[in-house]
Design a protein around this motif. Structure first.
Motif, PDB file in Angstrom:
ATOM      1  N   VAL A 118      -4.999   2.763  -5.978  1.00  0.00           N
ATOM      2  CA  VAL A 118      -5.287   4.190  -6.053  1.00  0.00           C
ATOM      3  C   VAL A 118      -5.485   4.702  -4.635  1.00  0.00           C
ATOM      4  O   VAL A 118      -6.291   4.157  -3.878  1.00  0.00           O
ATOM      5  CB  VAL A 118      -6.534   4.480  -6.910  1.00  0.00           C
ATOM      6  N   LEU A 119      -4.741   5.728  -4.277  1.00  0.00           N
ATOM      7  CA  LEU A 119      -4.880   6.383  -2.982  1.00  0.00           C
ATOM      8  C   LEU A 119      -5.475   7.758  -3.240  1.00  0.00           C
ATOM      9  O   LEU A 119      -4.841   8.614  -3.850  1.00  0.00           O
ATOM     10  CB  LEU A 119      -3.534   6.502  -2.280  1.00  0.00           C
ATOM     11  N   GLY A 120      -6.713   7.955  -2.780  1.00  0.00           N
ATOM     12  CA  GLY A 120      -7.417   9.180  -3.142  1.00  0.00           C
ATOM     13  C   GLY A 120      -7.725   9.143  -4.624  1.00  0.00           C
ATOM     14  O   GLY A 120      -8.505   8.329  -5.089  1.00  0.00           O
ATOM     15  N   SER A 121      -7.060  10.004  -5.386  1.00  0.00           N
ATOM     16  CA  SER A 121      -7.225  10.013  -6.835  1.00  0.00           C
ATOM     17  C   SER A 121      -5.933   9.668  -7.562  1.00  0.00           C
ATOM     18  O   SER A 121      -5.880   9.741  -8.787  1.00  0.00           O
ATOM     19  CB  SER A 121      -7.704  11.400  -7.293  1.00  0.00           C
TER      20      SER A 121
ATOM     21  N   LEU B 214       0.805  -1.215   0.000  1.00  0.00           N
ATOM     22  CA  LEU B 214       0.000   0.000   0.000  1.00  0.00           C
ATOM     23  C   LEU B 214       0.844   1.273   0.000  1.00  0.00           C
ATOM     24  O   LEU B 214       0.332   2.341  -0.337  1.00  0.00           O
ATOM     25  CB  LEU B 214      -0.956   0.007   1.203  1.00  0.00           C
ATOM     26  N   ASN B 215       2.119   1.175   0.401  1.00  0.00           N
ATOM     27  CA  ASN B 215       3.002   2.339   0.209  1.00  0.00           C
ATOM     28  C   ASN B 215       4.284   1.938  -0.533  1.00  0.00           C
ATOM     29  O   ASN B 215       5.309   2.598  -0.427  1.00  0.00           O
ATOM     30  CB  ASN B 215       3.314   3.046   1.534  1.00  0.00           C
TER      31      ASN B 215
ATOM     32  N   VAL C  91       5.038   8.311  -9.952  1.00  0.00           N
ATOM     33  CA  VAL C  91       4.903   8.531  -8.508  1.00  0.00           C
ATOM     34  C   VAL C  91       6.251   8.310  -7.824  1.00  0.00           C
ATOM     35  O   VAL C  91       6.909   7.282  -8.036  1.00  0.00           O
ATOM     36  CB  VAL C  91       3.838   7.598  -7.912  1.00  0.00           C
ATOM     37  N   ASP C  92       6.663   9.259  -7.020  1.00  0.00           N
ATOM     38  CA  ASP C  92       7.894   9.143  -6.239  1.00  0.00           C
ATOM     39  C   ASP C  92       7.583   8.315  -4.989  1.00  0.00           C
ATOM     40  O   ASP C  92       6.828   8.766  -4.124  1.00  0.00           O
ATOM     41  CB  ASP C  92       8.393  10.535  -5.844  1.00  0.00           C
ATOM     42  N   PRO C  93       8.164   7.101  -4.866  1.00  0.00           N
ATOM     43  CA  PRO C  93       7.850   6.264  -3.705  1.00  0.00           C
ATOM     44  C   PRO C  93       8.195   6.924  -2.372  1.00  0.00           C
ATOM     45  O   PRO C  93       7.520   6.677  -1.364  1.00  0.00           O
ATOM     46  CB  PRO C  93       8.712   5.010  -3.928  1.00  0.00           C
ATOM     47  N   VAL C  94       9.227   7.756  -2.341  1.00  0.00           N
ATOM     48  CA  VAL C  94       9.604   8.428  -1.092  1.00  0.00           C
ATOM     49  C   VAL C  94       8.490   9.367  -0.643  1.00  0.00           C
ATOM     50  O   VAL C  94       8.103   9.390   0.535  1.00  0.00           O
ATOM     51  CB  VAL C  94      10.925   9.189  -1.264  1.00  0.00           C
ATOM     52  N   LEU C  95       7.953  10.137  -1.576  1.00  0.00           N
ATOM     53  CA  LEU C  95       6.854  11.046  -1.243  1.00  0.00           C
ATOM     54  C   LEU C  95       5.592  10.266  -0.902  1.00  0.00           C
ATOM     55  O   LEU C  95       4.822  10.668  -0.025  1.00  0.00           O
ATOM     56  CB  LEU C  95       6.591  12.005  -2.409  1.00  0.00           C
TER      57      LEU C  95
END
Length: 251
Positions: free
Chosen positions: A66-69, A49-50, A77-81
């Motif tokens: 999908v997290l939110g939108s 999930l992350n 997507v930057d995995p760190v962020l």
């Protein structure tokens, strides 16, 4: 707060597949508990999930989350962020042992270049307060985090997550290494956080799932067997495998 939409999620360690086409919606309010026997894929699921699962050598995952939108599986997507949005609390407390309590709490902001010196003390007090730890450590903020008790270290790790203002708190058996008193403090904290965060907790303790969660998901052999309101799952499960597990016939 943001909900998760998971579609056809699969995960492997090398050639061994450990998640089988998991599709589920995890709502943005309250607490979702994940239960199941050892090796059923519940910890792997929460780490997907992350995108922490992909940090394991030879591990991979496929599907849609999908997290939110935001599609978190996107290469953009930057995995760190992402991990800042979805903080993780592990089975054993893992504060940075050579860092002070203050440095531990602020480390996420420091590492991402978001620490504002003028508001650092305010952030520190709020995060420790939200983790129900401020009153216990406010007079020793510059002592090593590794010097705290096990339960305090776990709450310090929670404060470290909260300091970066995540949308989601992911907890992988956070009380399994703690004594009953420390466990009760963590459960009280989960109850307080449920109104402002999406909380997902993996637990091997069905009594704990019944105490802290609004919904419970049962995993078996990499499959999501059933997800429903906690009171319903424990009293009127729809799948015989769920009933067999919660009544102690296996696991």
């Amino acid at each position: 707060m943001s909900q998760f939409e998971v579609g056809n999620l699969k995960a492997w360690y090398g050639e061994k597949q450990v998640l089988m086409d998991v599709s589920v919606t995890l709502p943005s309010q309250g607490v979702t508990a994940i239960i199941g026997p050892s090796g059923c894929g519940k910890s792997t699921f929460i780490r997907c999930l992350n995108r922490m699962h992909e940090l394991v050598v030879g591990a991979r995952m496929e599907g849609r989350i999908v997290l939110g939108s935001e599609d978190i599986m996107s290469p953009e997507v930057d995995p760190v962020l992402l991990r800042r949005r979805g903080g993780m609390v592990f089975q054993r407390p893992n504060p940075f042992p050579t860092m002070s309590i203050r440095q531990n709490v602020l480390s996420g902001l420091t590492l991402t270049g978001r620490l504002n010196r003028s508001t650092a003390d305010e952030v520190l007090e709020k995060a420790l307060g939200d983790a129900a730890l401020w009153d216990e450590v406010k007079d020793r903020l510059d002592t090593p985090g590794g010097g705290l008790s096990g339960g305090q270290q776990q709450r310090l790790c929670i404060a470290r997550c909260l300091a970066v203002e995540p949308d989601v708190l992911l907890m992988d058996e956070p009380c399994s290494a703690l004594d009953p008193i420390a466990t009760a403090r963590i459960e009280e904290l989960i109850a307080q956080l449920r109104e402002r965060l999406t909380v997902v907790i993996v637990t091997h303790n069905m009594q704990q799932a019944a105490r802290v969660s609004d919904r419970t998901a049962f995993f078996l052999m990499g499959e999501l067997v059933e997800l429903s309101e906690t009171t319903v799952l424990f009293t009127q499960p729809t799948d015989q495998r769920t009933e067999d597990y919660i009544t102690g016939r296996f696991g």
